[in-house]
Design an enzyme around this catalytic site. Structure first.
Site, PDB file in Angstrom:
ATOM      1  CE1 TYR A 142       1.154  -8.494   2.592  1.00 51.09           C
ATOM      2  CE2 TYR A 142      -0.519  -9.315   1.084  1.00 51.09           C
ATOM      3  CZ  TYR A 142       0.100  -8.267   1.724  1.00 51.09           C
ATOM      4  OH  TYR A 142      -0.339  -6.994   1.496  1.00 51.09           O
ATOM      5  CE  LYS A 189      11.551  -0.577  12.639  1.00 53.67           C
ATOM      6  NZ  LYS A 189      11.713   0.875  12.764  1.00 53.67           N
ATOM      7  CG  ASP A 221      11.271   3.652  10.659  1.00 55.24           C
ATOM      8  OD1 ASP A 221      12.211   3.274   9.934  1.00 55.24           O
ATOM      9  OD2 ASP A 221      11.395   3.813  11.892  1.00 55.24           O
ATOM     10  CG  ASP A 245       0.135  -3.992   0.589  1.00 56.65           C
ATOM     11  OD1 ASP A 245      -0.352  -3.833  -0.544  1.00 56.65           O
ATOM     12  OD2 ASP A 245      -0.528  -3.916   1.635  1.00 56.65           O
ATOM     13  CG  ASP A 249      -1.686   1.294  -1.724  1.00 50.68           C
ATOM     14  OD1 ASP A 249      -1.482   0.611  -2.742  1.00 50.68           O
ATOM     15  OD2 ASP A 249      -2.769   1.295  -1.112  1.00 50.68           O
TER      16      ASP A 249
HETATM   17  C1  IPM Z   1      -2.076  -5.258  -3.668  1.00 51.83           C
HETATM   18  C2  IPM Z   1      -3.316  -5.472  -2.837  1.00 51.83           C
HETATM   19  C3  IPM Z   1      -3.304  -6.898  -2.318  1.00 51.83           C
HETATM   20  C4  IPM Z   1      -2.072  -7.061  -1.453  1.00 51.83           C
HETATM   21  C5  IPM Z   1      -4.564  -7.325  -1.552  1.00 51.83           C
HETATM   22  C6  IPM Z   1      -5.824  -7.072  -2.345  1.00 51.83           C
HETATM   23  C7  IPM Z   1      -4.482  -8.765  -1.118  1.00 51.83           C
HETATM   24  O1  IPM Z   1      -3.400  -4.542  -1.814  1.00 51.83           O
HETATM   25  O2  IPM Z   1      -1.945  -5.905  -4.721  1.00 51.83           O
HETATM   26  O3  IPM Z   1      -1.242  -4.448  -3.286  1.00 51.83           O
HETATM   27  O4  IPM Z   1      -2.102  -6.721  -0.259  1.00 51.83           O
HETATM   28  O5  IPM Z   1      -1.066  -7.547  -1.967  1.00 51.83           O
HETATM   29 MN    MN Z   2      -1.772  -3.133  -1.784  1.00 53.86          MN
END
Ligand code: IPM
Ligand code: MN
Length: 352
Positions: A142, A189, A221, A245, A249
């Site tokens: 990032y 990884k 993975d 990240d 999710d």
């Molecule tokens: C999160 C979001 C952010 C990230 C984006 C919006 C930059 O997806 O907080 O997980 O990738 O960190």
């Molecule tokens: Mn995210």
């Protein structure tokens, strides 16, 4: 106690869900005799529209002066399909993380007994799931060197980590594991990436300082797969920025709705609390978004930023009650009545 809180509502459904969290926090403050002073500031697309910058200096000053930050969401679809946009709302979030030194992102995943059947996974797979992904937030790909070569036809992003960056994140992971079931999983990884080999080496060196913690090392993975097969076998997991990240999710839907999971970002300066979900622009202004992730983020804020456990616990109890009694927004209501975002907030505040 006097609580000085910066309020960054952001974009999309951010303002609506933040409003409900404010109602709940004010009700808690009244009940426990605290005095909350809220200071609002702009961030995200709304800040770009107002001052041309997604994390203005004025907002940073408000954040630095506060004891905690409650954050909604940022992002606007007008930027999503425009890879050439010179400023983007997400840059504000990254700048904020970097300037506030928020290097550790705490993202829990747990289940609610009354919602088990809302999960896309089978009941027996998820019962008892209670895990925390600790994501490194200010390093890795990032923030590494990036660019274009070859007249723009070659692009690169680099993932760099220092031993110190890994150590400070892993330390929080080990300490968290000590307060829980003493299990830590390092996700990397290391079979391919040099940066992952440094993660593994660093965490292995730290094991001797925490002899009671059992550490496992797993490839990302394989973790992506096991997380949907046996989420309840994990406890504290530590990982680098991009893997975190993606995995957070994935983990966030286990509980049954994206609208439920809170998070905290902690580090060098003021801690920040925010729902895991995004700005959900399709729902903005419709009073339909689920406010519970933001309300539960406020609970994390009471506990982690102010050490007010009883207050946090009361918020969680009332949230559980709303779920059990079906006072929920349309993402959770199924065939039953769907309540509005604001109605859920009013109900929670009243029940506090
Ligand atoms: C999160 C979001 C952010 C990230 C984006 C919006 C930059 O997806 O907080 O997980 O990738 O960190
Ligand atoms: Mn995210």
């Amino acid at each position: 106690m006097k609580l000085n809180i910066a309020l960054l509502a952001g974009d999309g459904i951010g303002p609506e869900v933040i409003d409900q969290a404010v109602k709940v926090c004010d009700a808690v403050a009244k009940k426990f005799n605290h005095e909350i002073s809220w200071t609002s500031a702009l961030t995200g697309a709304c800040a770009i529209d107002a001052v041309g910058e997604p994390y203005p200096d004025a907002t940073h000053e408000v954040c630095m002066a506060a004891d905690a930050i409650l954050f909604g969401a940022i992002g606007h679809p007008k930027y999503d399909n425009d890879p050439k946009a010179p400023v983007r709302p997400e840059q504000g979030l990254l700048k904020m993380r970097k300037k506030l030194g928020l290097f550790a992102n705490v993202r829990p995943t747990f289940t609610f007994p009354s919602l088990i059947d809302n999960s896309p996974l089978k009941r027996e797979r998820i019962e008892g799931t209670d895990l925390i992904i600790l994501r490194e937030l200010t390093g890795g790909i990032y923030f590494g060197e990036r660019g274009r070569k070859d007249n723009g036809n070659t692009a690169f992003d680099t993932c760099t980590y220092t031993r110190d960056e890994i150590t400070r994140l892993a330390k929080i992971g080990f300490e968290m594991a000590m307060t829980r079931s003493k299990k830590l999983c390092c996700v990397d990884k290391a079979n391919v990436l040099e940066s992952s080999r440094l993660w593994r080496e660093t965490v292995q060196d730290m094991e001797k300082d925490y002899p009671e913690v059992t550490v496992s090392y797993e490839f990302v993975d394989a973790v992506a797969m096991r997380l949907v097969q046996w989420p309840n076998t994990y406890d504290v997991m530590i990982t680098e920025n991009l893997f975190g990240d993606i995995l957070t999710d994935e983990a966030s839907v286990i509980s049954g709705s994206m609208g439920l999971m809170p998070s905290a970002s902690i580090g060098l300066h003021t801690s920040l609390f925010e729902p895991i979900h995004g700005s959900y622009p399709q729902a903005a202004g419709k009073d339909i978004a689920n406010p519970l992730a933001t309300v539960l983020s406020a609970a994390m804020m009471f506990e982690d930023a102010f050490g007010l456990k009883e207050e946090a616990e009361l918020i969680r109890q009332v949230v559980n009650k709303s779920l059990a009694e079906g006072i929920v927004t349309e993402d959770l209501s199924g065939k039953n009545k769907a309540y509005k975002t604001s109605e859920v907030g009013d109900w929670l505040a009243k029940n506090i």
